[in-house]
Design a protein around this motif. Structure first.
Motif, PDB file in Angstrom:
ATOM      1  N   UNK A  62       0.897  -1.279   0.038  1.00 19.19           N
ATOM      2  CA  UNK A  62       0.028   0.126  -0.144  1.00 19.19           C
ATOM      3  C   UNK A  62       0.985   1.353  -0.023  1.00 19.19           C
ATOM      4  N   UNK A  63       1.987   1.135   0.846  1.00 18.90           N
ATOM      5  CA  UNK A  63       2.722   2.544   0.870  1.00 18.90           C
ATOM      6  C   UNK A  63       3.378   2.616  -0.374  1.00 18.90           C
ATOM      7  N   UNK A  64       4.176   1.612  -1.029  1.00 18.19           N
ATOM      8  CA  UNK A  64       4.804   1.550  -2.244  1.00 18.19           C
ATOM      9  C   UNK A  64       4.053   2.004  -3.347  1.00 18.19           C
ATOM     10  N   UNK A  65       2.628   1.742  -3.537  1.00 18.09           N
ATOM     11  CA  UNK A  65       1.718   2.165  -4.674  1.00 18.09           C
ATOM     12  C   UNK A  65       1.744   3.587  -4.429  1.00 18.09           C
ATOM     13  N   UNK A  66       1.508   4.171  -3.202  1.00 17.85           N
ATOM     14  CA  UNK A  66       1.647   5.540  -3.313  1.00 17.85           C
ATOM     15  C   UNK A  66       2.723   6.417  -3.867  1.00 17.85           C
ATOM     16  N   UNK A  67       3.794   5.581  -3.172  1.00 17.40           N
ATOM     17  CA  UNK A  67       5.334   5.973  -3.984  1.00 17.40           C
ATOM     18  C   UNK A  67       5.357   6.000  -5.393  1.00 17.40           C
ATOM     19  N   UNK A 322      14.103  14.690 -15.418  1.00 14.34           N
ATOM     20  CA  UNK A 322      13.103  13.785 -15.983  1.00 14.34           C
ATOM     21  C   UNK A 322      13.876  12.353 -15.899  1.00 14.34           C
ATOM     22  N   UNK A 323      15.016  12.396 -16.094  1.00 15.58           N
ATOM     23  CA  UNK A 323      15.953  11.015 -15.883  1.00 15.58           C
ATOM     24  C   UNK A 323      15.647  10.505 -14.547  1.00 15.58           C
ATOM     25  N   UNK A 324      16.093  11.352 -13.488  1.00 10.62           N
ATOM     26  CA  UNK A 324      15.852  11.313 -12.154  1.00 10.62           C
ATOM     27  C   UNK A 324      14.437  10.580 -11.783  1.00 10.62           C
ATOM     28  N   UNK A 325      13.356  11.450 -12.274  1.00  7.41           N
ATOM     29  CA  UNK A 325      12.232  10.994 -11.904  1.00  7.41           C
ATOM     30  C   UNK A 325      11.770   9.625 -12.541  1.00  7.41           C
ATOM     31  N   UNK A 326      12.302   9.486 -13.784  1.00  6.41           N
ATOM     32  CA  UNK A 326      11.946   8.169 -14.447  1.00  6.41           C
ATOM     33  C   UNK A 326      12.555   6.898 -13.762  1.00  6.41           C
ATOM     34  N   UNK A 327      13.835   7.327 -13.436  1.00  7.70           N
ATOM     35  CA  UNK A 327      14.586   6.159 -12.374  1.00  7.70           C
ATOM     36  C   UNK A 327      13.709   5.774 -11.221  1.00  7.70           C
ATOM     37  N   UNK A 328      13.300   6.975 -10.596  1.00  9.31           N
ATOM     38  CA  UNK A 328      12.757   6.990  -9.213  1.00  9.31           C
ATOM     39  C   UNK A 328      11.322   6.004  -9.620  1.00  9.31           C
ATOM     40  N   UNK A 329      10.724   6.384 -10.537  1.00  3.62           N
ATOM     41  CA  UNK A 329       9.252   5.723 -11.013  1.00  3.62           C
ATOM     42  C   UNK A 329       9.626   4.115 -11.171  1.00  3.62           C
ATOM     43  N   UNK A 330      10.596   3.910 -11.949  1.00  8.74           N
ATOM     44  CA  UNK A 330      11.071   2.648 -12.342  1.00  8.74           C
ATOM     45  C   UNK A 330      11.613   1.683 -10.994  1.00  8.74           C
ATOM     46  N   UNK A 331      12.043   2.363 -10.155  1.00  5.42           N
ATOM     47  CA  UNK A 331      12.379   1.816  -8.937  1.00  5.42           C
ATOM     48  C   UNK A 331      11.179   1.401  -8.106  1.00  5.42           C
TER      49      UNK A 331
END
Length: 722
Positions: A62-67, A322-331
């Motif tokens: 649940x927490x990671x879905x919000x992230x 954008x690259x950092x945000x995409x990496x955070x999203x993929x992580x």
């Protein structure tokens, strides 16, 4: 603490029951029972561990879905900023190429898709200057230069639509210029605006008290205007002298609210307009602005290069973000996928553990018997209690344990203080005996006070019962009084009743009132018989009429608002009609003078709308006096003056048909020729292209060219043969 103690006791009881049952089973078959007990214990421990792990995974998912959702929103936001910045960069690069190639000429920017026709019109105005009384000025954007490129967007948003305007001196010049635009230049869509004004007037003198405070930068200050007429028209129609330029939006709002001489305030991307006392209208510039004016080429190129550099730097920074945000999203996405995979594995293992525990309990029951106790059911009851004790209640228990330890420390400290006080109490024995004696006396006094209180409490209850009885009687009397008052009001109101008092204001006796009441009843009965309607029916009709009257009053009140608005509208229309009539009188008088001037005459029309009087002043060529009575003119002069008046009025009348019957019967040949030429010229004017003219005359019209495509001649047969 009660919850923890209760759950702990339940756990102890269930564990004791399970242990007793297992002991019973063990006694039946100690060797076989030991094996089953180990299997059941192992299966139970495995199941509890998997339940705990599943709960942890559920919370983590649940927490990671919000992230994950937050990271995805961040990616979309940065992608939008990158696209917007790249679009701006493309626009700046295009403008830079135009500036370097010299393609960003002001005339082409002003003309837009009509750049070719506009250049053609400028050339025609120069080559045909003799067609105008005064050479037109335009487009006015060619006479304006921008001093500071940073405010190009603000200038475009405010006066960009007016830069293609042309200025002429007279209506004749306007018609000539309009004809060139319409017939010869090939403009697409709307034609450029043409404004008639005094081209010889000097630049306006601006009163200091009507300008913004000194020190404020105005739009007029960043414009270099070459012609006084262009300056005047910008002041008249755009109020550039009251437009203030400020660094940011907050300052713009404050400036507009504080200074009444400021009409609008512009920042680099927004405008704030004053729309009322203390009220502002704030909006961004129009989208996709393409400034028509620019500073000198070097300054324009430097500004565009600076904008391009800023955009490129911002694009690089945004791409990193954008690259950092995409990496955070993929992580975050991978973490959620891994946790979901692990959750599925744990869910399957938990189901297998539940099955294994059930199989172990079933096997133990079948092999050893349960001694009358269902061990599986006991363990099923024990499981939730253990989870709760190991979860939420465990934390509460730890907190309570800390609080209990602190309470124990406080208890020991209080015990030590109590012992110390006991030691000190031995020294205060005489004081204690004295206080004990006082306490006995106080207790005795207290007992007596309680006795008195009980006595007075009984008395209070008795009085309360009597008060309640009296309240009931009062309520009944009030109800009776209310009924009596209602009945009295049915007979007459209070003011009427007071008229029956004697001179001293004394009320009549009951007997007198009763006698009067009987008399009134008889009178009412007689009236009912006389009119054939009972009193209650009359009262109902009266109530209905009063209700109807109230509704009519309400309708009247609701109608007054629209009536006031209509009256206000009538006054406004009357005022506008009066203003329009004055303008029409001036315009007709000007045209009357123009048509008389074609024969070298002059004239003026004066209208008195209050008296319903129209006066013609005609000054004939070669005569120094003005003729006010047209009867003193010759037949031809009077006919021509009448024709000039008719033509002047015709331009102010929007009628699709115009007919003139025998207008030239009293004219000589010269007046007839001039009149016919004026009529044909008037009919061929561009402003009358949508109208049809009918001229009826018994005179010779051989001077009219019947071969023209726009003239059709109809000759009637002679009434009598020659």
């Amino acid at each position: 603490q009660n919850d923890v103690t209760k759950k702990t006791n339940q756990r102890a009881i269930l564990e004791e029951q399970i242990a007793t049952a297992r002991m019973t089973v063990a006694q039946q078959s100690q060797a076989a029972g030991a094996s089953f007990v180990k299997e059941i214990a192992a299966a139970t421990a495995r199941r509890d561990e998997l339940k705990r792990r599943k709960a942890e995974l559920d919370a983590a998912v649940g927490s990671n879905r919000a992230d994950e959702a937050n990271a995805q929103n961040a990616v979309r936001r940065v992608e939008f900023e990158v696209k917007d910045t790249q679009d701006r960069l493309t626009g700046f690069e295009q403008k830079l190429r135009e500036a370097n190639s010299g393609g960003g000429d002001v005339l082409g920017n002003i003309g837009g898709r009509n750049a070719g026709p506009l250049k053609k019109l400028c050339d025609m105005v120069q080559t045909r200057a003799s067609s105008f009384s005064t050479s037109p000025i335009g487009p006015i954007g060619m006479h304006i230069k921008l001093k500071d490129q940073a405010w190009a967007n603000a200038v475009e948003d405010h006066i960009g639509q007016s830069l293609g305007t042309w200025l002429v001196a007279t209506m004749a010049d306007r018609n000539a210029l309009h004809g060139m635009m319409r017939r010869e230049c090939g403009f697409q869509g709307n034609l450029p605006t043409i404004t008639v004004m005094n081209l010889k007037r000097a630049k306006y003198a601006m009163p200091r008290e009507k300008l913004p405070p000194q020190g404020m930068r105005t739009m007029l200050g960043i414009l270099e205007i070459e012609h006084d007429c262009v300056f005047n028209v910008l002041v008249d129609f755009s109020s550039v002298e009251r437009i203030v330029l400020v660094p940011d939006q907050g300052t713009a709002v404050d400036v507009v609210k504080e200074h009444r001489t400021v009409f609008e305030a512009f920042s680099k991307d927004r405008r704030v307009k004053q729309s009322g006392p203390g009220v502002t209208n704030d909006r961004a510039f129009h989208a996709n602005l393409n400034p028509k004016l620019a500073a000198d080429q070097k300054q324009l190129v430097a500004a565009l290069k600076a904008d391009i550099a800023n955009c490129k730097s911002k694009v690089l920074s945004l791409r990193k973000d954008l690259a950092a945000a995409q990496a955070a999203f993929e992580s975050a996405k991978n973490v959620v996928v891994d946790q979901r995979r692990e959750e599925r594995v744990v869910r399957n293992d938990l189901a297998a553990a539940e099955d294994a525990l059930a199989d172990a309990n079933t096997a133990a029951d079948e092999q050893l018997g349960d001694g009358g106790v269902d061990i599986g059911a006991l363990e099923a009851d024990l499981g939730p209690i253990v989870l709760e004790l190991e979860g939420v209640l465990k934390k509460k228990g730890e907190v309570l344990a800390k609080e209990i330890d602190a309470a124990r420390v406080a208890s020991r400290s209080a015990h030590d203080e109590h012992e110390a006080l006991k030691l000190r109490a031995g020294d205060n024995e005489p004081v204690y005996e004295r206080l004990q004696h006082e306490l006995d006396v106080a207790n005795k006094t207290l007992i007596e006070a309680k006795s008195h209180a009980a006595y007075y409490e009984g008395r209070r209850n008795e009085l309360a019962e009597k008060i309640a009885e009296n309240d009931t009687s009062v309520a009944q009397l009030r109800e009776a009084i209310t009924c009596s008052m209602h009945g009295a009001k049915m007979l007459c109101d209070r003011a009427t009743a007071e008229t029956y008092l004697d001179a001293d204001g004394r009320d009549a006796s009951v007997a007198e009132l009763g006698k009067m009441y009987e008399q009134v009843k008889k009178r009412v009965s007689k009236e009912e018989q006389r009119f054939g309607r009972p009193m209650d029916r009359v009262q109902r009709e009266l109530s209905a009429q009063e209700t109807h009257l109230n509704r009519l009053n309400a309708t009247l009140e609701n109608s007054r608002g629209p009536c006031r608005k209509l009256q206000q509208g009538v006054k406004t229309r009357q005022r506008l009609l009066k203003e329009a009539s004055v303008h029409v009188q001036k315009e007709v008088s000007h045209r009357f003078n123009t048509y008389l001037g074609k024969k070298g005459n002059a004239g003026k029309i004066t209208v008195d709308y209050n008296k319903g009087l129209l006066v013609l002043d005609v000054k004939m060529a070669g005569s120094g006096s003005t003729v006010k009575d047209t009867r003193s003119l010759s037949g031809g002069e009077r006919s021509y003056s009448t024709l000039a008046l008719t033509l002047s009025l015709g331009e102010a009348i929007e009628s699709p048909f115009r007919a003139m019957d025998e207008f030239d019967v009293f004219m000589d040949a010269v007046n007839r020729k001039v009149s016919m030429d004026n009529l044909i010229e008037f009919a061929r004017d561009d402003l009358n292209c949508d109208k049809q003219f009918l001229f009826i005359t018994p005179q010779d019209i051989s001077a009219v060219c019947a071969a023209d495509s726009d003239i059709k001649v109809q000759r009637m047969k002679a009434a009598r043969p020659n």
